[in-house]
Design a protein around this motif. Structure first.
Motif: not given
Ligand code: RM4
Ligand code: MN
Ligand code: MN
Length: 431
Positions: A393-420
């Motif tokens: 993953r790391y060599r392809c530009g992905g996340a070493i720890d995908p779930v930790a990174l996803y949580r740290a990004s607050a992606y779902r909170d952003h989508k909550r705003e964007e997607r009523p």
């Protein structure tokens, strides 16, 4: 503007985790080299591996009792593609998306294809749906679709499948997966042979509409929604029908579609031997078609399936290229997290199978040394290849720890705003 995780953020998060990964990777390299395995070869194999995402899996699923929606769920196919893009961005193992029609129907195939391409995605096999009635359709599938006694119902189901081929073609897809719910709930309700004859007649019409470089995948399932006799219940029926139809018809194995304790890896070996293994729907199950996360219940079975796939690839080389897809329902987790973990679990089983000492295995088999043959497989299965997967993953530009990174990004909170929340959005499907 929709929120996307900034590549810079991924790079920063990876910087923190990289040192630990590097030392785990070097330790594993040492262990593997003592066994004569080159870690770099395995990492390259992991980087080249791919499993497609089910568009229907990014929305919260449900059971037949209830669905408990999550926040910021995708409201339409474009939102679904966005979420699939995020999963691929972090895991780098899911470049394909498998669509389901009419759930993902769009009037603008070109825009959808462009949206996918922008995210580095393409479309894998498309799925038809004649197991429920679509709004406004002329005839009901209550008593079957491709096998219905009423020729008008069958014609409608065939037309829907051909429509899926056309839409899939416009999207760059190369395959159609057909799973039907047809069957009977009562002994005597349906003439068992007659139903399969009608199925074949319908499938011949669908097969005739396939573009020259397309395949059609027949997906069998033991039971549900028919609880007495499902028309395409098992791999034998699937194999017979695929053989009847011709070379563009193959069998698709959904891991959840068998009786408990069925030896699925042997089904894989049989279908591969006769050139009819078309692809997989990966998931896991405890009791039936539970659609649980891949590798969450029986990772050893997943490994044994990949061990057979490794064997088939070794025998048939390039000619052997089954389509790998996830087919899961996420009821109590964030679907993006479940899909990331699942994709990596499938990739893990693939890498573990690549670790099998095949020479030792055939030596033990030749000597009827059952114990050591089993231990040879166990050694590969027990090897923790997490560092290889993270490095890939790391060599392809992905996340070493995908779930930790996803949580740290607050992606779902952003989508909550964007997607009523939208009532009746396509994410409220049955899965
Ligand atoms: C079925 C089968 C199909 C999937 C549907 C939603 O049980 O697994 O592949 O498309 O569910
Ligand atoms: Mn399936
Ligand atoms: Mn299923």
């Amino acid at each position: 503007m929709t929120y996307r995780i900034d590549p810079q953020f991924i790079a920063e998060q990876n910087t923190r985790a990289h040192q630990q990964l590097q030392s785990d990777y070097e330790a594993l390299a040492g262990v593997l080299s003592r066994r004569g395995c080159d870690i770099e070869t395995l990492t390259r194999q992991a980087q080249a591996f791919a499993v497609a995402l089910p568009s229907w899996g990014v929305g919260t699923g449900g059971t037949r009792f209830a669905r408990f929606p999550g926040h910021g769920e995708p409201r339409n196919v474009f939102d679904k593609i966005d979420d699939c893009g995020t999963i691929h961005q972090l895991t780098r193992v899911t470049p394909g998306v498998s669509l389901h029609f009419p759930w993902d129907r769009t009037t603008d195939a070109r825009a959808l294809r462009e949206a996918a391409t922008r995210l580095g995605l393409h479309f894998d096999a498309v799925n038809s749906n004649t197991f429920q009635d679509a709004a406004g359709q002329a005839h009901s599938y209550k008593f079957g679709s491709l096998t219905a006694l009423d020729p008008e119902v069958r014609a409608q189901a065939v037309a829907h499948n051909i429509d899926c081929i056309e839409l899939g073609h416009a999207l760059g897809s190369k395959g159609l997966t057909v799973w039907i719910g047809d069957g009977a709930n009562f002994p005597g309700q349906s003439n068992l042979r007659g139903a399969l004859e009608r199925y074949l007649e319908s499938m011949r019409a669908i097969y005739a509409a396939l573009p020259s470089d397309w395949l059609v995948f027949i997906e069998h399932k033991l039971f549900e929604p028919a609880f007495y006799a499902t028309t395409i219940a098992d791999w034998g029926t699937s194999f017979a029908c695929a053989t009847e139809l011709g070379p563009k018809a193959k069998c698709l194995v959904d891991l959840g579609h068998h009786a408990p304790n069925t030896n699925i890896e042997m089904i894989v070996a049989r279908l591969a031997q006769f050139g009819k293994l078309g692809g997989f729907h990966f998931n896991d199950s405890k009791y039936g078609d539970d659609d649980l996360d891949s590798g969450s219940i029986n990772p050893f079975q997943l490994f044994l399936v990949f061990n057979e796939l490794r064997d088939a690839a070794g025998r048939d080389g390039q000619a052997f290229s089954p389509a790998y897809m996830l087919d899961q329902s996420h009821n109590v987790t964030d679907p993006i997290e479940s899909l990331m973990i699942s994709a990596v679990e499938v990739q893990r089983a693939y890498v573990q199978a690549a670790l099998v000492d095949t020479q030792a295995l055939s030596h033990h088999q030749m000597n009827n040394d059952a114990l050591m043959a089993a231990q040879t497989l166990k050694q590969a299965f027990r090897t923790d290849v997490s560092a290889i997967l993270a490095m890939a993953r790391y060599r392809c530009g992905g996340a070493i720890d995908p779930v930790a990174l996803y949580r740290a990004s607050a992606y779902r909170d952003h989508k909550r705003e964007e997607r009523p929340a939208v009532r009746g959005s396509s994410s409220s499907g049955i899965v």
